[in-house]
Design an enzyme around this catalytic site. Sequence first.
Site, short mmCIF file in Angstrom:
data_model
loop_
_atom_site.label_atom_id
_atom_site.label_comp_id
_atom_site.label_asym_id
_atom_site.label_seq_id
_atom_site.Cartn_x
_atom_site.Cartn_y
_atom_site.Cartn_z
N ARG A 1 -43.47 24.86 39.87
CA ARG A 1 -42.87 24.27 38.66
C ARG A 1 -43.09 22.75 38.62
NH1 ARG A 1 -37.57 21.92 37.55
NH2 ARG A 1 -37.43 21.90 39.80
N ARG B 1 -44.87 18.72 43.63
CA ARG B 1 -43.92 18.93 44.74
C ARG B 1 -44.43 19.74 45.90
NH1 ARG B 1 -38.46 19.94 41.43
NH2 ARG B 1 -38.39 17.78 40.75
N HIS C 1 -35.14 24.52 46.55
CA HIS C 1 -34.66 23.88 45.32
C HIS C 1 -34.72 24.78 44.10
CE1 HIS C 1 -33.82 20.47 42.72
NE2 HIS C 1 -34.97 20.60 42.08
N GLU D 1 -41.88 11.63 36.69
CA GLU D 1 -41.71 12.37 37.94
C GLU D 1 -43.05 12.91 38.39
OE1 GLU D 1 -38.07 14.70 38.55
OE2 GLU D 1 -37.55 14.23 36.50
N HIS E 1 -37.83 21.16 47.28
CA HIS E 1 -37.84 19.78 46.80
C HIS E 1 -38.16 18.89 48.00
CE1 HIS E 1 -36.76 16.01 44.96
NE2 HIS E 1 -36.57 16.63 43.80
C1 SIN Z 1 -35.18 15.74 40.55
O1 SIN Z 1 -34.45 14.95 39.98
O2 SIN Z 1 -35.98 15.40 41.42
C2 SIN Z 1 -35.06 17.20 40.22
C3 SIN Z 1 -35.66 17.46 38.93
C4 SIN Z 1 -36.15 18.87 38.87
O3 SIN Z 1 -36.01 19.62 39.84
O4 SIN Z 1 -36.73 19.24 37.85
#
Ligand code: SIN
Length: 549
Positions: free
Chosen positions: A395, A299, A360, A122, A253
């Site tokens: 985060r 993010r 988020h 991610e 998010h």
């Molecule tokens: C996501 O799946 O993008 C969310 C994961 C997260 O917020 O840690």
Amino acid sequence: MGNGSAHSGSTTFDVIVVGSGAGGLSLALNLADRASVAILTKRSLSDSNTSLAQGGIAAVLDPLQDDPEQHIADTLTAGAGLCRRDTVERVVHAGPAAIAQLRARGVMFDTDGHGQLHLTREGGHSARRVAHQADSTGFAIESALVQRVREHPNIAVFERHQAVDLITRARLARRAGRGTPGWKGDRVLGVYALDIGSDRVEAFGATVVCLATGGAGKIYLYTTNPDVATGDGVAMAWRAGAKVANMEFFQFHPTCLYHQQAKNFLISEALRGEGGILRNRKGEAFMPRFDPRKDLAPRDIVARAIDSQLKESGDECAYLDMTHLPADFLEAHFPMIHDRCMQLGIDMRSQPIPVVPAAHYQCGGVQVDADGQTSIDGLLAVGEVACTGLHGANRLASNSLLEAVVYAERAAAKALIVLDQRGSARELHVPAWDTGSATNPDEQVVVTQSWDEIRRLMWNYVGIVRSSRRLLRAQRRLQLIAQEVQQDWWRFYLTPDLIELRNITTVSLLVVESALARQESRGLHWSIDYPQTDDENWARDSVTVRSGS
Ligand code: SIN
């Protein structure tokens, strides 16, 4: 103290956990063999932010491709100078054990066919380190933990019990007319909670209370969070006089599904981790213009890039393009997202997914030490409600479930120490809730209007990019709503909506006031009036405590 709909006697437990996501359920399970535990949750046990988490849980699980130092460095980079290094190290090093504990409790993470965990990637992570169950990881974790909790004879579950306020020694002293004692030496004694089934406010006594109430996405008009995310724990702790930190750092998010019929539906960052590309309406892949890490930048950067694209073009959404990836790969890795999109007429195998940023994750919260202990004795906090120092100003994806499980272990150990020192709460008698001269609320519309007003003004004035002028406007309006809520609080019997309205008002004001105080831009707090990061004055947490409570 307070107001409500009925009197009742008190019930006592060694430990009361308020909330039922990964942190709360893990904590209850960690304690239940050695203490009597109650879980209070305002809906059903499985209604939580955890259930909706898609991407997964980060940990260094492949020592050949990854290293704890890298995970630590990625977390510190995302946190923009505000992470507590000791917290980050503690959580990262505890990662593999946390995953092992979840597996032992029945969570089935995806494996690669050779028995090794399949790891996805991610934004902001320099390696593949996110354990997952397809794109429904949170649901898999929540379901397994709920099952373990329901099987345990020593855990009492109170569903549809909505916490109203904490009972503390200082509050009871003030109620008995002994003045307001100094906050030093204050101690938690339990919780008042509305039994939604009977409309009665019940008193629960406890030696230890642990807040595990999750975040507050519902303060914003658009959020990936479920309806329960109304900041109840932060609001209750702050009213009781606990320290609260870093509330200005609210994470948006980048990719929430943009569709009229879809409410709160997240498009996981794992899609970008597997190669998804953000494009504008003209088809341009715009992220390279904003950051060398492109679509996998942290993010805050991606959300601001989308925001600026939308403001510049007047478009309503951006697009996440997965069409260059094999159709069978998408179906296998993202079955839930694929199904939901198909229900709405979007086939991600052949067309880009319309997306917008949405609120988020609350990176700040009730300030806790290394054991989840807040500034009030016996009051612990785990998960999103807590500010441990792991996230700093932003985060890193998938670090939150990890934090919840790791701190549930530490907080359980702390709870046992408190129980040893203080003994069981069986002898504790907390007074019944006092309804005063409350009557039935006559006009629900007043509550609904204030709810809508707050969520819209937070979205418009306290969003991804902020200005002092907009923040001051938001503050004035919120202060007015806070006064009105306070008046209704004493006049009417409590309803779930009024309790939540009081909480979202408190939490919104905390976000606005922390944002106004921080005169710089850092991580998730971006101000057009203070566009620079000011390490000299602001490389520190913004801590607030209620005065004269
Ligand atoms: C996501 O799946 O993008 C969310 C994961 C997260 O917020 O840690």
